[in-house]
Design an enzyme around this catalytic site. Sequence first.
Site, PDB file in Angstrom:
ATOM      1  N   ARG A  51       0.752  -1.005   0.015  1.00 20.60           N
ATOM      2  CA  ARG A  51       0.011   0.051  -0.010  1.00 20.60           C
ATOM      3  C   ARG A  51       1.139   1.293  -0.090  1.00 20.60           C
ATOM      4  NH1 ARG A  51      -4.264   0.248   4.287  1.00 20.60           N
ATOM      5  NH2 ARG A  51      -2.577  -0.388   5.602  1.00 20.60           N
ATOM      6  N   LYS A 150      -4.924 -20.238   1.904  1.00 22.50           N
ATOM      7  CA  LYS A 150      -5.787 -20.130   2.808  1.00 22.50           C
ATOM      8  C   LYS A 150      -5.990 -18.741   3.752  1.00 22.50           C
ATOM      9  CE  LYS A 150      -4.888 -22.343   6.888  1.00 22.50           C
ATOM     10  NZ  LYS A 150      -3.476 -21.867   7.493  1.00 22.50           N
ATOM     11  N   LYS A 184       5.284 -30.502   0.255  1.00 26.92           N
ATOM     12  CA  LYS A 184       6.333 -31.001   1.219  1.00 26.92           C
ATOM     13  C   LYS A 184       6.929 -32.300   0.805  1.00 26.92           C
ATOM     14  CE  LYS A 184       4.872 -28.763   5.654  1.00 26.92           C
ATOM     15  NZ  LYS A 184       5.771 -28.224   6.186  1.00 26.92           N
ATOM     16  N   ASP A 237      -8.116 -23.847  10.509  1.00 22.87           N
ATOM     17  CA  ASP A 237      -6.700 -23.735  10.139  1.00 22.87           C
ATOM     18  C   ASP A 237      -5.966 -24.694   9.710  1.00 22.87           C
ATOM     19  OD1 ASP A 237      -4.494 -21.804  10.371  1.00 22.87           O
ATOM     20  OD2 ASP A 237      -3.701 -22.674  12.052  1.00 22.87           O
ATOM     21  N   HIS A 242      -4.816 -28.886   5.247  1.00 23.18           N
ATOM     22  CA  HIS A 242      -3.783 -29.421   5.331  1.00 23.18           C
ATOM     23  C   HIS A 242      -4.114 -30.975   5.687  1.00 23.18           C
ATOM     24  CE1 HIS A 242      -1.990 -25.789   5.140  1.00 23.18           C
ATOM     25  NE2 HIS A 242      -1.795 -25.560   6.364  1.00 23.18           N
ATOM     26  N   LYS A 341      -1.623 -26.700  18.771  1.00 22.91           N
ATOM     27  CA  LYS A 341      -0.381 -25.693  19.130  1.00 22.91           C
ATOM     28  C   LYS A 341      -0.266 -26.068  20.590  1.00 22.91           C
ATOM     29  CE  LYS A 341      -1.181 -22.547  15.480  1.00 22.91           C
ATOM     30  NZ  LYS A 341      -0.152 -22.682  14.633  1.00 22.91           N
TER      31      LYS A 341
END
Length: 492
Positions: A51, A150, A184, A237, A242, A341
């Site tokens: 920007r 995503k 991967k 997420d 995935h 996590k």
Amino acid sequence: MSHRVIPVDPFDYVVFGGTGDLARRKLLPALYQRHKDGQIPPGSRIVAVARTRREDEAFRETVRTSLQEFLPGAESDGCAVDAFLAMVSHVAVDVEADAGWQDLAAFLAGAEDRIRAFYLAVGPDLFGKICTGIGRHRLVTANTRLVIEKPIGSSLATARAVNEAVGSVFAEDQIFRIDHYLGKETVQNLMVLRFGNSLYEPLWNSAHIDHVQITVAESIGVGSRAGYYDSAGALRDMVQNHILQLLCLIAMEPPDSLDANSVRDEKLKVLRALKPIGEDEIDVCTVRGQYRAGASEGGAVVAYGDEIARSESATETFVAIRSEICNWRWAGVPFYLRTGKRLASRVSEIVVAFKAIPHSIFPKGSGVIHSNRLVLRLQPDEGVKQWIMIKDPGLGGMRLRHVPLDMSFATSFQARNPDAYERLLLDVIRGNQTLFMRRDEVEAAWAWIDPILEAWERSGAAPRPYTAGTWGPSAAIALIERDGRNWHEDSG
Ligand code: BG6
């Protein structure tokens, strides 16, 4: 180990969000590596769109700093960095204010014949506006591609809206939806193991496979992405994209070739065959958790609510699911999925657990006969282990031992393991969509995820607490142990 470098055709890569986190952390380092390897031909250009306008030289210095920060020391060597920076430019476009498009058009003018890729490394709320701007300024040529990341929506309805917005400017065969897990190394190898060997495929079904586990465990917390993560949670997420993509590659029927649509047609069938998990099964088939204070990565860490400064958050940072695929090949074989996590360690792996032998001929006291397991380790220490029973060498009677045939890629091939983005970014230039998600796949994945989200919402139950640095809530262990199975632990 031979490492083949096949140069691509010259291109212009236009990265919206060119000064953002994804560009600095992943995209620019990946393009740098490909350039250093000689894969990017002279004359190609990388245009970072942001920007706020910065002078080219000042901008290049920020790229130099990012490369030093995000590449292992020896890989960002001075001359190679200078040569790379010479192909990087910067153009300011304020998408919200609809300003600066002429500058971008002027920059690209005259290069209509070469491959042009627009990478939207920005939030999905800007996808529509950017595509409209690109369309309005006639920047789409016959050789233009669009790359999006995503989150593609947060539900089936919102994913459709995103797909409509980008689809109104770009044709489906121009749209590359990235799922970096597909780039991967071990994920690629999964296809070779299955379809480049005759050994596994005859056993790859419910007659011989007892169950499958997919674990993507992270030891990190949410870091600087609190805003996004708290509105998403682990299911959106990690699982919607995935983990379901990994599941598709394990479960799909053999495609007739590696052609993009052959592979994607087969993946789509798997997604559509996933057994829906509704309200009646939500408690037995899913576990959601959220970390509390604990210890991780060698130090004390705070609870999720404190990390994001929103103690009342009901967002899950962990999810475990018992899923099933309703088709002839997989009927009755559970696929256990888990991700989270602040878990005990960073490990992503797929475990294919074969059935137990039907009858033992060995005398009592020979040792326990474990069933065979094929373990594909995505990270760290990429490689494949096939667990088998052998006789313990030496005298002393028939003593059985469970050992892995171990193929760690790093030690076996001594090759640098390229980051997934290196492969994917150049696949875009090559026009190869095999490792990218088609619209119907993304929407089929959401169609399976939505009822889980709705059932959680209706139940009103808070995520189960788990201590940071552990393997998640004890209910996740119960989820698999209830079936007489256990999460795989590497003991070899
Ligand atoms: C991203 C998720 O898609 O994947 C992150 O948004 C996650 O939350 C990351 O940390 C994991 O990727 P990798 O390659 O580090 O396993």
